[in-house]
Design a protein around this motif. Structure first.
Motif, PDB file in Angstrom:
ATOM      1  N   THR A 102       0.858  -1.186   0.000  1.00 25.97           N
ATOM      2  CA  THR A 102       0.000   0.000   0.000  1.00 25.97           C
ATOM      3  C   THR A 102       0.892   1.231   0.000  1.00 25.97           C
ATOM      4  OG1 THR A 102      -1.654  -1.189   1.301  1.00 25.97           O
ATOM      5  CG2 THR A 102      -1.865   1.198   1.201  1.00 25.97           C
ATOM      6  N   HIS A 103       0.593   2.146  -0.885  1.00 22.72           N
ATOM      7  CA  HIS A 103       1.332   3.404  -1.000  1.00 22.72           C
ATOM      8  C   HIS A 103       0.340   4.544  -0.782  1.00 22.72           C
ATOM      9  CE1 HIS A 103       4.732   1.275  -2.845  1.00 22.72           C
ATOM     10  NE2 HIS A 103       3.790   0.554  -3.438  1.00 22.72           N
ATOM     11  N   ALA A 104       0.743   5.501   0.027  1.00 28.98           N
ATOM     12  CA  ALA A 104      -0.090   6.685   0.255  1.00 28.98           C
ATOM     13  C   ALA A 104       0.731   7.924  -0.061  1.00 28.98           C
ATOM     14  CB  ALA A 104      -0.578   6.737   1.699  1.00 28.98           C
ATOM     15  N   GLN A 105       0.108   8.880  -0.705  1.00 30.31           N
ATOM     16  CA  GLN A 105       0.742  10.170  -0.972  1.00 30.31           C
ATOM     17  C   GLN A 105      -0.139  11.252  -0.354  1.00 30.31           C
ATOM     18  OE1 GLN A 105       2.761  11.925  -4.702  1.00 30.31           O
ATOM     19  NE2 GLN A 105       0.599  12.376  -4.955  1.00 30.31           N
ATOM     20  N   ALA A 106       0.456  12.027   0.550  1.00 23.88           N
ATOM     21  CA  ALA A 106      -0.261  13.135   1.179  1.00 23.88           C
ATOM     22  C   ALA A 106       0.243  14.433   0.566  1.00 23.88           C
ATOM     23  CB  ALA A 106      -0.023  13.137   2.687  1.00 23.88           C
ATOM     24  N   ILE A 107      -0.693  15.269   0.158  1.00 22.73           N
ATOM     25  CA  ILE A 107      -0.352  16.566  -0.433  1.00 22.73           C
ATOM     26  C   ILE A 107      -1.028  17.649   0.398  1.00 22.73           C
ATOM     27  CG2 ILE A 107      -0.450  18.015  -2.486  1.00 22.73           C
ATOM     28  CD1 ILE A 107      -0.869  15.409  -4.108  1.00 22.73           C
ATOM     29  N   LEU A 108      -0.207  18.542   0.949  1.00 23.19           N
ATOM     30  CA  LEU A 108      -0.715  19.701   1.677  1.00 23.19           C
ATOM     31  C   LEU A 108      -0.710  20.867   0.710  1.00 23.19           C
ATOM     32  CD1 LEU A 108      -1.428  21.369   4.260  1.00 23.19           C
ATOM     33  CD2 LEU A 108       1.023  21.699   4.529  1.00 23.19           C
ATOM     34  N   ARG A 148       1.821   6.988   8.073  1.00 26.40           N
ATOM     35  CA  ARG A 148       3.239   7.271   7.830  1.00 26.40           C
ATOM     36  C   ARG A 148       3.419   8.482   6.929  1.00 26.40           C
ATOM     37  NH1 ARG A 148       4.466   0.812   7.352  1.00 26.40           N
ATOM     38  NH2 ARG A 148       4.796   0.504   9.593  1.00 26.40           N
ATOM     39  N   ALA A 149       2.582   8.627   5.920  1.00 25.97           N
ATOM     40  CA  ALA A 149       2.679   9.793   5.032  1.00 25.97           C
ATOM     41  C   ALA A 149       2.376  11.074   5.809  1.00 25.97           C
ATOM     42  CB  ALA A 149       1.717   9.643   3.852  1.00 25.97           C
ATOM     43  N   LEU A 150       1.335  11.049   6.639  1.00 33.66           N
ATOM     44  CA  LEU A 150       0.973  12.239   7.410  1.00 33.66           C
ATOM     45  C   LEU A 150       2.018  12.562   8.467  1.00 33.66           C
ATOM     46  CD1 LEU A 150      -2.880  11.714   7.772  1.00 33.66           C
ATOM     47  CD2 LEU A 150      -1.687  13.352   6.286  1.00 33.66           C
ATOM     48  N   ARG A 151       2.610  11.528   9.075  1.00 32.86           N
ATOM     49  CA  ARG A 151       3.666  11.766  10.069  1.00 32.86           C
ATOM     50  C   ARG A 151       4.866  12.442   9.406  1.00 32.86           C
ATOM     51  NH1 ARG A 151       5.304   7.070  13.847  1.00 32.86           N
ATOM     52  NH2 ARG A 151       3.568   7.900  15.037  1.00 32.86           N
ATOM     53  N   ARG A 152       5.236  11.977   8.218  1.00 35.42           N
ATOM     54  CA  ARG A 152       6.362  12.602   7.505  1.00 35.42           C
ATOM     55  C   ARG A 152       6.034  14.048   7.129  1.00 35.42           C
ATOM     56  NH1 ARG A 152       7.029   7.105   4.833  1.00 35.42           N
ATOM     57  NH2 ARG A 152       8.850   6.279   5.896  1.00 35.42           N
ATOM     58  N   LEU A 153       4.792  14.274   6.732  1.00 30.72           N
ATOM     59  CA  LEU A 153       4.371  15.630   6.394  1.00 30.72           C
ATOM     60  C   LEU A 153       4.450  16.529   7.630  1.00 30.72           C
ATOM     61  CD1 LEU A 153       3.217  17.418   4.113  1.00 30.72           C
ATOM     62  CD2 LEU A 153       0.949  16.715   4.858  1.00 30.72           C
ATOM     63  N   ALA A 154       3.969  16.031   8.753  1.00 26.77           N
ATOM     64  CA  ALA A 154       4.018  16.806   9.999  1.00 26.77           C
ATOM     65  C   ALA A 154       5.460  17.084  10.406  1.00 26.77           C
ATOM     66  CB  ALA A 154       3.280  16.063  11.111  1.00 26.77           C
ATOM     67  N   SER A 155       6.321  16.095  10.300  1.00 22.03           N
ATOM     68  CA  SER A 155       7.734  16.290  10.661  1.00 22.03           C
ATOM     69  C   SER A 155       8.381  17.341   9.774  1.00 22.03           C
ATOM     70  CB  SER A 155       8.493  14.968  10.538  1.00 22.03           C
ATOM     71  OG  SER A 155       8.050  14.058  11.504  1.00 22.03           O
ATOM     72  N   ARG A 156       8.033  17.327   8.507  1.00 17.70           N
ATOM     73  CA  ARG A 156       8.601  18.315   7.590  1.00 17.70           C
ATOM     74  C   ARG A 156       8.131  19.723   7.942  1.00 17.70           C
ATOM     75  NH1 ARG A 156       8.414  18.366   1.044  1.00 17.70           N
ATOM     76  NH2 ARG A 156       9.541  20.310   0.804  1.00 17.70           N
ATOM     77  N   LEU A 157       6.837  19.866   8.256  1.00 14.60           N
ATOM     78  CA  LEU A 157       6.316  21.187   8.642  1.00 14.60           C
ATOM     79  C   LEU A 157       6.986  21.697   9.914  1.00 14.60           C
ATOM     80  CD1 LEU A 157       2.514  20.738   7.915  1.00 14.60           C
ATOM     81  CD2 LEU A 157       4.051  22.352   6.796  1.00 14.60           C
ATOM     82  N   LEU A 158       7.155  20.823  10.902  1.00 15.67           N
ATOM     83  CA  LEU A 158       7.796  21.235  12.147  1.00 15.67           C
ATOM     84  C   LEU A 158       9.263  21.611  11.907  1.00 15.67           C
ATOM     85  CD1 LEU A 158       6.241  18.607  14.562  1.00 15.67           C
ATOM     86  CD2 LEU A 158       5.760  21.064  14.502  1.00 15.67           C
ATOM     87  N   GLY A 159       9.943  20.849  11.048  1.00 17.13           N
ATOM     88  CA  GLY A 159      11.323  21.180  10.703  1.00 17.13           C
ATOM     89  C   GLY A 159      11.421  22.521   9.991  1.00 17.13           C
ATOM     90  N   ASP A 160      10.494  22.759   9.074  1.00 16.66           N
ATOM     91  CA  ASP A 160      10.471  24.045   8.373  1.00 16.66           C
ATOM     92  C   ASP A 160      10.220  25.191   9.354  1.00 16.66           C
ATOM     93  OD1 ASP A 160      10.928  22.694   6.015  1.00 16.66           O
ATOM     94  OD2 ASP A 160       8.898  22.971   5.224  1.00 16.66           O
ATOM     95  N   ALA A 161       9.317  24.980  10.318  1.00 15.33           N
ATOM     96  CA  ALA A 161       9.033  26.011  11.322  1.00 15.33           C
ATOM     97  C   ALA A 161      10.281  26.314  12.146  1.00 15.33           C
ATOM     98  CB  ALA A 161       7.880  25.582  12.228  1.00 15.33           C
ATOM     99  N   GLU A 162      11.016  25.270  12.535  1.00 21.30           N
ATOM    100  CA  GLU A 162      12.255  25.482  13.283  1.00 21.30           C
ATOM    101  C   GLU A 162      13.237  26.321  12.479  1.00 21.30           C
ATOM    102  OE1 GLU A 162      13.689  21.579  14.302  1.00 21.30           O
ATOM    103  OE2 GLU A 162      12.484  21.510  16.128  1.00 21.30           O
ATOM    104  N   GLN A 163      13.386  26.000  11.192  1.00 24.85           N
ATOM    105  CA  GLN A 163      14.307  26.764  10.343  1.00 24.85           C
ATOM    106  C   GLN A 163      13.847  28.214  10.194  1.00 24.85           C
ATOM    107  OE1 GLN A 163      14.681  24.664   6.646  1.00 24.85           O
ATOM    108  NE2 GLN A 163      15.886  23.005   7.544  1.00 24.85           N
ATOM    109  N   ASP A 164      12.549  28.411  10.036  1.00 27.99           N
ATOM    110  CA  ASP A 164      12.023  29.776   9.895  1.00 27.99           C
ATOM    111  C   ASP A 164      12.263  30.588  11.172  1.00 27.99           C
ATOM    112  OD1 ASP A 164      11.199  29.156   7.334  1.00 27.99           O
ATOM    113  OD2 ASP A 164       9.090  28.852   7.892  1.00 27.99           O
TER     114      ASP A 164
END
Length: 177
Positions: A102-108, A148-164
């Motif tokens: 099973t493959h899932a793609q999450a797009i924000l 797993r797709a949503l967790r990766r998306l959330a981690s990326r958003l939090l990482g981007d927020a830290e960088q910002d």
């Protein structure tokens, strides 16, 4: 904050996972338009008496949005306060299954926002694989891959927020998940 019948009310929840609510003022309880007022909510059609708080924006038909006044704000300070913006970000998840995988793609999608490289969307993927001896439970594969797709998306958003934050302050930052 003074309302008129027909004004748009937006209430943003401070609770994670709770959507913003939008409605229209349908009745005033005071002739001068001061709170409370009756709002008919667009999502449910329900009517409720609203005492606006700091999470409430009132958009008048004839002018800019008004923000609920903070009782503790010194006189004159409210004039400099910024009106909170209301934006809607959407997440679309596509799930594909093939031969036990099973493959899932999450797009924000965040219209008008730069989420990196000038794009207004972020993508992440998640996968799940059924072991040969496992029962065929497609929903479980979907839940794992989407989670797993949503967790990766959330981690990326939090990482981007830290960088910002680090870029804006010049200090390293850590955002708690």
């Amino acid at each position: 904050m003074k309302a008129s019948v027909g004004d748009r009310v937006i209430t943003v929840s401070g609770t994670v996972g709770t959507a913003a609510r939008e409605g229209r003022v349908v009745e005033l309880r005071h002739l001068d338009g001061s709170p409370p007022f009756v709002v008919e909510w667009a999502d449910s059609g329900e009517r409720s008496v609203v005492f606006p708080g700091p999470d409430t924006v009132l958009e008048h038909d004839d002018g800019p949005p008004a923000v609920a006044e903070d009782v503790g704000t010194p006189p004159g300070a409210q004039e400099d306060a910024q009106v909170p913006a209301h934006t809607t970000w959407r997440i679309q998840v596509d799930v594909f299954e093939h031969e036990g995988h099973t493959h899932a793609q999450a797009i924000l999608v965040a219209p008008g926002e730069d989420l990196g490289s000038g794009l207004d969307e972020l993508r992440s993927v998640g996968q799940a694989r059924r072991a040969p001896g496992d029962a065929d439970l497609p929903l479980v594969g979907d839940e794992l891959a989407v989670g797993r797709a949503l967790r990766r998306l959330a981690s990326r958003l939090l990482g981007d927020a830290e960088q910002d934050i680090a870029h804006a302050t010049g200090d390293r930052s850590h955002v708690h998940a």
